[in-house]
Design a protein around this motif. Structure first.
Motif, PDB file in Angstrom:
ATOM      1  N   SER A  35      -0.389   3.095  13.994  1.00  0.00           N
ATOM      2  CA  SER A  35      -1.093   2.251  13.198  1.00  0.00           C
ATOM      3  C   SER A  35      -1.322   4.127  12.545  1.00  0.00           C
ATOM      4  N   GLU A  36      -0.962   4.080  11.003  1.00  0.00           N
ATOM      5  CA  GLU A  36      -0.733   4.993  10.213  1.00  0.00           C
ATOM      6  C   GLU A  36       0.572   5.721  11.132  1.00  0.00           C
ATOM      7  N   SER A  62       2.281   0.230   8.981  1.00  0.00           N
ATOM      8  CA  SER A  62       1.951   1.188   9.425  1.00  0.00           C
ATOM      9  C   SER A  62       3.006   2.450  10.478  1.00  0.00           C
ATOM     10  N   VAL A  71      -9.398  -0.333  11.951  1.00  0.00           N
ATOM     11  CA  VAL A  71      -8.175  -0.923  10.363  1.00  0.00           C
ATOM     12  C   VAL A  71      -9.508  -1.119   9.967  1.00  0.00           C
ATOM     13  N   HIS A 100       3.771  -8.053  13.799  1.00  0.00           N
ATOM     14  CA  HIS A 100       2.723  -8.584  13.971  1.00  0.00           C
ATOM     15  C   HIS A 100       2.417  -9.132  14.421  1.00  0.00           C
ATOM     16  N   GLY A 139       1.517  -3.729  14.965  1.00  0.00           N
ATOM     17  CA  GLY A 139       0.539  -2.849  14.136  1.00  0.00           C
ATOM     18  C   GLY A 139       0.635  -3.958  12.852  1.00  0.00           C
TER      19      GLY A 139
END
Lengths: 268, 283
Positions: free
Chosen positions: B232-233, B58, B265, B216, B54
């Protein structure tokens, strides 16, 4: 607008006070945690011995030289004043009492906070910043036992020894200036010193002072390092705080201890 | 680990359980308004190398901290080797950590110790092994990462790639059942990156352990891992094997794999409209 500014000021003062009280409470709990983790680290003599080397042995040069110069200045200033009142013979006892009761523990403590205290804070703070403490935790090794307690005890053991050496060098410096250079009588210098300095009221109280200063400075040093923000700025701030708070703590504690130790002596 | 010094607690870790790690509905946040992780479900089977990928921020590293018990979830359960981490007391947690290795982002080597002493550290601290045996074990670990000749160097004398390999050797010093890697490829040159990637795979298979790799670096990960979670988030938004990821049409996965600057993103951090910003200054 002035009311707003006043309100902000009061809020800031309140927040600062609460923050200070919280930190004092946290430091007290931290001190208890160090004590409970101490047996494991004291049993591993090598860990504490290493810290005595770093905090004590490596501080020797600055402590010995400072003690020498302080003693020399004391003799120079003291001899003039004492001579004016016809008490030049008391130079030895004046220098010894000044050093053993006050200057030895206090100046050695201030130097110790600057030299060893700041180094302890910076080392622990950098270990935190570079995840070394977290790595230790993740290895199931408690940093309080392995890192904090040995540094605390290494400093606490070193401090009274450094203060004693400071006083010894101070007396030696005073002897060189007072007896060798100015021409005070050597026998009177040493004889009055032996007669005027008591083991219990003077030397022991000086040792107790230096032990208390050692505990205060070392607690502040390890606490500031352990709670430092994990950034370059955070470590720099923590190191500065150790020197400032440690020095102020020494001076404040010196006043309190002096009141309890020496206040009644003159009244007798 | 028959020679472990202390019996930490009576907690029994099931090293034979099918899943080394399970996250069930895990929610975590440093404050209530901004959750870092929101109801995450994740399963990491025993013996596999699993990547958590991510963008920066994240919540990937937070997942590792939850698995290692450095953080406790607000909701949900983190189960490692059959034990709920939140239910462990300090002794139980340390018992768990004795069986888990972790490689930190920049190695976190102890700077006052040599390479040899860094790897010997967990052995000396946690076992009663004699010095001769520790010496042999350390040399074996160093040999496995190709740095036997650097045993007496200090961490400050190592390159980034070498430091990462030493940290890897230290992470596997006690043959852990689970090894966690936090950004093991960050800041490495292509050769070091390949070496570290291959070492992660080889060590995992040789030790029969399980590996969780937070990264990543999509290309290196696709070469060495068995399964990938995309975060993500604070949410798992995609998952699959390397082949499934390569073939995926999911916009987030595509943006990540193809390295597109804009997409699910966004390029711009959330802010008020540019016109409004200028108007505010003009006014």
């Amino acid at each position: 607008m002035p009311a707003d500014a006043l309100g902000r000021g009061v809020r800031r003062l309140g927040a600062g006070t609460i923050n200070a009280v919280v930190r004092i409470g946290y430091a007290a709990r931290f001190f208890v945690a160090i004590l409970t983790h101490s047996p494991q680290s004291i049993l591993r003599v090598g860990l504490t011995t290493r810290e005595i080397y770093f905090a004590g042995v490596l501080s020797l040069v600055i402590i010995l030289l400072s003690g020498l110069f302080v003693g020399m200045v004391l003799a120079l200033q003291g001899f003039d004043v004492l001579e004016k009142y016809g008490a030049g013979d008391s130079l030895g006892v004046f220098v010894a009492l000044s050093l053993v009761r006050e200057l030895g523990p206090v100046v050695a403590g201030l130097l110790f906070a600057s030299r060893a205290g700041s180094a302890i804070t910076a080392e622990i703070g950098l270990m935190k910043t570079t995840d070394q403490l977290a790595a230790m935790e993740m290895m199931a090794v408690d940093p309080l036992s392995r890192i904090v307690a040995p540094r605390f005890w290494g400093g606490v053991i070193s401090m009274p020894l450094l203060a004693a050496l400071f006083s010894v060098m101070g007396v030696f410096g005073a002897y060189i200036v007072g007896v060798r250079l100015i021409g005070a009588d050597s026998g009177t210098f040493w004889g009055n010193m032996r007669a005027g300095v008591g083991f219990w009221p003077d030397i022991t109280n000086g040792i107790i002072k230096s032990c208390v200063f050692g505990v205060a400075v070392c607690l502040i040093a390890v606490f500031e390092g352990y709670t430092a923000k994990p950034t370059a700025e955070g470590v720099a701030t923590a190191t500065t705080r150790t020197v400032v708070i440690g020095s102020l703590a020494i001076l404040a504690l010196d006043f309190v201890l002096t009141v309890f130790m020496f206040r009644g002596m003159g009244a007798k | 680990m028959a020679h472990l010094k202390h019996r930490a607690s009576s907690v029994a870790f099931d090293a034979q359980s099918a899943n080394a790690v399970e996250l069930k509905g895990v929610t975590f946040g440093y404050d209530r308004r901004r959750p870092v992780l929101a109801a995450i479900d994740m399963t990491i089977p025993r013996g596999k190398v699993v990547a958590i990928m991510g963008a920066s921020g994240s919540g990937k590293t937070t997942i590792l901290r939850l698995i290692g018990g450095q953080l406790r979830p607000v909701k949900g359960r983190v189960v490692v080797a059959g034990q709920s981490v939140a239910d462990l007391d300090r002794a139980g947690l340390f018992g768990l950590r004795r069986r888990v290795g972790m490689l930190f982002q920049f190695g976190a080597l102890f700077t006052d110790l040599t390479v040899f002493e860094n790897i010997a550290f967990p052995m000396r601290e946690l076992t009663d092994l004699p010095d001769e045996l520790i010496r042999d074990l350390v040399l074996m670990k160093l040999n496995a990462v190709g740095l036997r000749g650097s045993a007496q160097l200090k961490p400050s004398e190592l390159s980034g790639g070498m430091a990462r390999r030493v940290a890897l050797a230290r992470a596997i010093a006690l043959d852990p059942m689970l090894v966690m890697y936090d950004e093991p490829f960050a800041g490495l040159d292509p050769i070091s990156l390949g070496v570290v990637g291959q070492l992660i795979r080889r060590m995992n298979d040789a030790l029969g352990s399980t590996s969780v790799v937070v990264t990543h670096d999509i290309y290196e990960s696709l070469k060495i891992v068995d399964y990938i979670y995309f975060v993500s988030e604070g949410r798992v938004i995609a998952k699959g094997t390397p082949d499934e990821v390569r073939a995926s049409t999911d916009p987030f996965v595509r943006q990540f794999v193809d390295g597109e600057p804009d997409g699910p993103v966004p390029f711009h951090v959330r802010a008020r409209p540019l016109a409004a910003e200028f108007a505010a200054h003009a006014g």
